[in-house]
Design a protein around this motif. Structure first.
Motif, PDB file in Angstrom:
ATOM      1  N   ARG A 402       0.814  -1.061   0.099  1.00 45.06           N
ATOM      2  CA  ARG A 402       0.096  -0.066   0.102  1.00 45.06           C
ATOM      3  C   ARG A 402       1.170   1.398   0.251  1.00 45.06           C
ATOM      4  NH1 ARG A 402       0.462  -1.835   5.507  1.00 45.06           N
ATOM      5  NH2 ARG A 402       0.783   0.489   7.180  1.00 45.06           N
ATOM      6  N   ARG A 403       1.907   1.118   1.037  1.00 47.52           N
ATOM      7  CA  ARG A 403       3.271   2.571   0.824  1.00 47.52           C
ATOM      8  C   ARG A 403       3.378   3.226  -0.649  1.00 47.52           C
ATOM      9  NH1 ARG A 403       8.825   3.270   3.589  1.00 47.52           N
ATOM     10  NH2 ARG A 403       8.933   4.780   3.758  1.00 47.52           N
ATOM     11  N   GLN A 405       2.174   1.851  -3.905  1.00 45.46           N
ATOM     12  CA  GLN A 405       0.286   2.375  -4.316  1.00 45.46           C
ATOM     13  C   GLN A 405       0.217   3.644  -4.021  1.00 45.46           C
ATOM     14  OE1 GLN A 405      -2.600  -0.630  -3.790  1.00 45.46           O
ATOM     15  NE2 GLN A 405      -1.984  -2.452  -4.872  1.00 45.46           N
ATOM     16  N   SER A 406       0.536   4.121  -2.538  1.00 48.56           N
ATOM     17  CA  SER A 406       0.314   5.525  -1.997  1.00 48.56           C
ATOM     18  C   SER A 406       1.302   6.043  -3.155  1.00 48.56           C
ATOM     19  CB  SER A 406      -0.230   5.445  -1.028  1.00 48.56           C
ATOM     20  OG  SER A 406      -0.411   6.811   0.054  1.00 48.56           O
ATOM     21  N   TRP A 409      -0.189   6.995  -6.877  1.00 44.30           N
ATOM     22  CA  TRP A 409      -1.851   7.408  -6.581  1.00 44.30           C
ATOM     23  C   TRP A 409      -0.969   8.360  -7.180  1.00 44.30           C
ATOM     24  CZ3 TRP A 409      -5.045   4.738  -8.498  1.00 44.30           C
ATOM     25  CH2 TRP A 409      -5.436   2.949  -7.917  1.00 44.30           C
ATOM     26  N   ARG A 410      -0.395   9.279  -6.176  1.00 45.09           N
ATOM     27  CA  ARG A 410      -0.200  10.856  -5.891  1.00 45.09           C
ATOM     28  C   ARG A 410       0.337  10.983  -7.905  1.00 45.09           C
ATOM     29  NH1 ARG A 410       1.731  10.257  -1.122  1.00 45.09           N
ATOM     30  NH2 ARG A 410       3.840   9.466  -1.700  1.00 45.09           N
ATOM     31  N   GLU A 445      -6.036   3.388   8.525  1.00 39.37           N
ATOM     32  CA  GLU A 445      -5.477   3.757   6.905  1.00 39.37           C
ATOM     33  C   GLU A 445      -6.464   4.006   5.823  1.00 39.37           C
ATOM     34  OE1 GLU A 445      -2.668   3.034   3.752  1.00 39.37           O
ATOM     35  OE2 GLU A 445      -1.662   3.500   6.303  1.00 39.37           O
ATOM     36  N   THR A 448      -7.532   7.466   5.493  1.00 38.51           N
ATOM     37  CA  THR A 448      -6.805   8.216   4.631  1.00 38.51           C
ATOM     38  C   THR A 448      -6.593   8.203   2.893  1.00 38.51           C
ATOM     39  OG1 THR A 448      -4.965   8.828   6.808  1.00 38.51           O
ATOM     40  CG2 THR A 448      -4.244   8.747   4.210  1.00 38.51           C
ATOM     41  N   GLU A 449      -6.824   7.568   2.957  1.00 37.29           N
ATOM     42  CA  GLU A 449      -6.723   6.785   1.412  1.00 37.29           C
ATOM     43  C   GLU A 449      -7.655   7.419   1.193  1.00 37.29           C
ATOM     44  OE1 GLU A 449      -4.934   4.414  -1.285  1.00 37.29           O
ATOM     45  OE2 GLU A 449      -3.456   5.330   0.649  1.00 37.29           O
ATOM     46  N   GLU A 452      -7.292  11.371   0.873  1.00 32.60           N
ATOM     47  CA  GLU A 452      -6.471  10.973  -0.690  1.00 32.60           C
ATOM     48  C   GLU A 452      -6.909  10.927  -1.797  1.00 32.60           C
ATOM     49  OE1 GLU A 452      -3.190   9.271  -0.002  1.00 32.60           O
ATOM     50  OE2 GLU A 452      -2.403  10.534   1.114  1.00 32.60           O
ATOM     51  N   ARG A 536     -10.142   4.298  -2.072  1.00 30.24           N
ATOM     52  CA  ARG A 536     -10.046   5.069  -3.346  1.00 30.24           C
ATOM     53  C   ARG A 536     -11.262   5.195  -4.030  1.00 30.24           C
ATOM     54  NH1 ARG A 536      -5.363   8.439  -4.266  1.00 30.24           N
ATOM     55  NH2 ARG A 536      -3.948   8.119  -2.779  1.00 30.24           N
TER      56      ARG A 536
END
Length: 816
Positions: A402-403, A405-406, A409-410, A445, A448-449, A452, A536
């Motif tokens: 997930r780190r 992927q995060s 995503w940005r 978590e 937060t996703e 974002e 998301r």
């Protein structure tokens, strides 16, 4: 005279000899289907039965090498008197096409009394048997008709010819490829009536003097035809689903192998695959063509192809450079020959590249995803990610944490909505990682996703709508967003509330059960078919709803044209619903003085039973825009052009003037909004790049007591905005339906006109159809009163259609 016969004996024998009579009779021979099939009927019937599974295959498109023209494969038998060579990469359907051509040759012989007997000769089978082409054909015939000897067959080849279809030339050994090329050359020389069709990969095509054709990727029409052959079970319930494919999958499915895999998945699961890796691994295995038990060769070929993919990111490289890279990696240079021979890599002069760029993107993404997390976190922010590349989506499909992927995503929000949405669909499932977190960390978590997932797309796709979106999701006006909520792992139920973040709040995410006031929301992940890593997806669905709502409320940015019509509609709404003393021809100074005492007030759905929502300050802003463009009063343009709301029947001249102005205004207002509100996604707005256009309207009026009129419309592009508007004609009946040929010709003319103006022409939105003549009472077609003009209604309809197209690749959940 009989007395002269002796003197003319030679001439008489020339005409009456047995061979001469037989030859003469042949000129009168006309076979029926039964006669034609009787010659080699048992053999041909058996071959048709053997190849029955190819009966439903489709016609394809080929391009002649060195030329720009294209040809349907159904014309190859007629257009190639000596045959041809057809080349294509692995997975492009060469075997299917060769069998279709073979079956067509049999059917043509029966239908057209053609004496040329067809033969299917797989080159691998020919090599295994160790016989000549002629002997191979004779054995196929004698198995069904023992009386056919090789001499009978060769006589037939001399007098009537034969059609030979050779598939899999590239699968034979190099030595046999040279041998069979020579044999084909000799056959064509010794038996001029013979046709030979050879199918191969381009890197291993035969050295014969025959026309060369390249099998083209599937066209949209061919995709739909192939879809029908795969999915239609004959029950009469078939309907096309290929148009529902996500953009990435649709683009990949120009490759018949991938389309077959995707449609087979649909047959089993009733959905399209939400994982790309299995499709690409099947494709890669097919391309590399390594023996199933030869693991070493398979590994080295993939490593070498990955090296080429990485090295050719910015363009092809030379063979010498490839060999040097392979030697550095401990790979034998001979593997390059294997890659070129199996068409995994393409040699173009001295340059080498991967056969298909999508496969190269997959190999690049696969290699990158296998790297260390720290290295990837440093690379992702600066990765090159063209919007037309498959790399971004394929990388997200393989990032295992997930780190990572995060971080991606940005980066993806900078590429574009279609790539972002497809990455959502095909993202690697990190639910197992989330499952290991304790309840508080899991909720934090997820929230937060989710936050974002709203903030990042708004920032990059819809920045002009930021405050509008925040008001929609929170019920309050502001610019900073925060979330409070909880995810119950055992029940998979999410409850949350989005609200305005206060300056004193250090962190925008709070883990606790949300409570009123505010908009409380809840989602059952299981019932909604969401995975645990779906934050998301939940966010983007909420964002879409908010953006569409902004269009419904006309809460968008534009220019003077938008301000004119929006101000008219809102003033009319205030006059009717709130008894404001406003008139449609009021001067701007008077209007401003009436509104200023209420400048801090707003219209909201809670006030009365309507759904309109806007600030009085927004009307004052529109007044300022109009003053800046030199205007001093409201302009109810339909009244200025002669429209009378209370009139039973409007004259044709009035309708013509009003429609011309309405259709001009729609284009101008729509363009202002796209430029002012949606510039980041303007390329995805289907109608925007085609403007300006001139509409062609046919008005069919209805007799009293029904009244009103139906408008049948079409359009064509014009060069200048001064030409935008509508040409209006009146008729007593609907236009007659055009033939398919007329419609096709009209579409091609429109596309040519767009191309000449430098505008895209692949899609022609709203090209034909009908609508109703609107009134100017401020009502929507449903009867709901919002005060808006027909121009505003039409613009909102266009924008919502465009937004549906932009969001079309957005997955509804983790199943669909």
């Amino acid at each position: 005279m009989i007395a002269d016969l002796a003197a003319k004996r030679g001439t008489a024998e020339q005409f009456l000899a047995k061979t001469a009579v037989v030859d003469y009779c042949r000129t009168f021979q006309v076979k029926t289907i039964l006669d034609a099939s009787a010659d080699f009927g048992r053999y041909e019937t058996a071959e048709l039965k053997r190849t029955m599974r190819y009966a439903a295959s489709i016609d394809r498109t080929v391009h002649r090498a060195g030329a720009t023209d294209e040809l349907g494969t159904g014309r190859l038998l007629a257009e190639c008197p000596s045959g041809c060579v057809v080349v294509a990469p692995s997975g492009y359907g060469k075997t299917t096409l060769s069998n279709r051509l073979f079956r067509q040759a049999i059917e043509n012989r029966w239908r057209n009394s053609n004496a040329s007997v067809p033969f299917d000769i797989p080159i691998v089978d020919l090599e295994e048997t160790g016989v000549s082409i002629v002997e191979f054909m004779q054995r196929r015939l004698s198995a069904h008709q023992p009386s056919v000897t090789e001499s009978v067959l060769t006589d037939r080849m001399r007098t009537a010819g034969t059609t030979i279809v050779c598939d899999g030339f590239d699968n034979a050994s190099l030595g046999f490829q040279r041998h069979v090329s020579t044999e084909i050359t000799n056959l064509l020389r010794d038996y001029p009536l013979t046709k030979v069709f050879v199918f191969s990969r381009e890197a291993a095509r035969p050295d014969v003097v025959l026309p060369l054709f390249k099998l083209a990727p599937l066209t949209e029409t061919e995709k739909r035809e192939l879809e029908k052959t795969i999915l239609d079970d004959g029950s009469g319930d078939f309907f096309s689903i290929i148009g529902m494919m996500p953009p990435t999958l649709s683009a990949l499915c120009e490759n018949p192998l991938l389309l077959q895999l995707a449609l087979d998945y649909w047959k089993r699961e009733d959905v399209f695959p939400n994982q790309l890796v299995p499709l690409f691994e099947s494709w890669l295995k097919n391309v590399l063509r390594a023996n199933a038990t030869d693991f070493v060769s398979s590994i080295y070929r993939e490593r070498a192809l990955t090296l080429i993919a990485d090295a050719t990111l910015d363009g092809p490289i030379t063979g010498e450079q490839v060999i040097a890279l392979m030697q550095q990696d401990g790979i034998s240079p001979g593997v390059l020959n294997e890659l070129v021979a199996c068409d995994a890599a393409r040699a173009n002069g001295s340059a080498i590249e991967v056969q298909h760029e999508a496969l190269a993107d997959y190999l690049r993404a696969k290699k990158m995803a296998s790297g260390s997390e720290l290295e990837l976190l440093a690379k992702i922010p600066i990765l090159s990610m063209p919007a037309d590349s498959f790399f971004a989506v394929l990388l997200m499909a393989q990032l295992p944490s997930r780190r990572l992927q995060s971080a991606l995503w940005r980066r993806l929000t900078e590429v574009g909505p279609h790539v972002y949405f497809d990455a959502l669909r095909y993202r690697f499932d990190v639910s197992s990682e989330l499952n290991k977190l304790d309840p508080a960390n899991l909720s934090e978590e997820y929230l937060t996703e989710l936050l974002e997932g709203i903030e990042q797309p708004v920032e990059h796709f819809f920045p002009a709508l930021r405050e509008t979106v925040i008001e929609a999701v929170t019920g309050e006006r502001g610019s900073d967003l925060a979330v409070i909520g909880n995810l119950n792992a055992s029940s998979s139920v999410l409850s949350y509330k989005l609200y305005l973040r206060q300056p004193s709040e250090a962190h925008p995410v709070k883990v606790q059960i949300p409570s009123a006031p505010g908009i409380l929301r809840g989602v059952s992940l299981d019932l909604s078919h969401y995975r645990l890593d779906s934050a998301r997806l939940v966010a983007i669905a909420l964002l879409k709803e908010s953006v569409v709502e902004a269009v419904n409320l006309v809460a968008v940015k534009g220019g003077a044209a938008l301000a004119r019509d929006r101000l008219l509609g809102r003033c009319r709404f205030l006059a009717k619903e709130y008894d404001f003393p406003l008139t449609l021809n009021m001067d701007l100074d008077t209007l401003e003085q009436l509104l200023l005492p209420h400048k801090d007030k707003s219209v909201s759905p809670a006030a009365v039973s309507h759904d309109e929502r806007f600030l009085i300050r927004e009307l004052l802003d529109d007044i300022a825009i109009l003053r800046g463009s030199g205007e001093s009063a409201l302009d109810p343009w339909w009244i200025r052009l002669g429209w009378e709301d209370k009139a039973d029947v409007e004259t044709e001249d009035v309708i013509r003037r009003v429609l011309d102005e309405q259709y001009r205004r729609v284009q101008v207002i729509y363009t202002e909004i796209v430029k002012g509100t949606f510039p980041e996604i303007a390329r995805g707005m289907s109608f925007f790049p085609l403007l300006p256009v001139r509409w062609k309207l046919t008005v069919v009026r209805r007799a009293p007591p029904h009244g009103g009129a139906t408008i049948y419309f079409g359009w064509s592009p014009v060069a200048m905005w001064q030409q935008a508007g509508a040409d209006v004609v009146f008729s007593g009946q609907a236009p007659s339906s055009e033939s398919v040929e007329q419609v096709r010709e009209d579409i091609e003319q429109t596309r040519a006109a767009l191309a000449a103006l430098g505008r895209p022409n692949a899609q022609l939105p709203r090209y034909r159809g009908f609508t109703q003549l609107a009134d100017f009472s401020g009502q929507q077609s449903s009867g709901y009163f919002d005060g808006a003009t027909p121009a505003i209604h039409d613009v909102c309809s266009l924008l919502k259609s465009d937004l549906e197209a932009v969001f079309s690749s957005m997955p509804r959940n983790d199943r669909y």
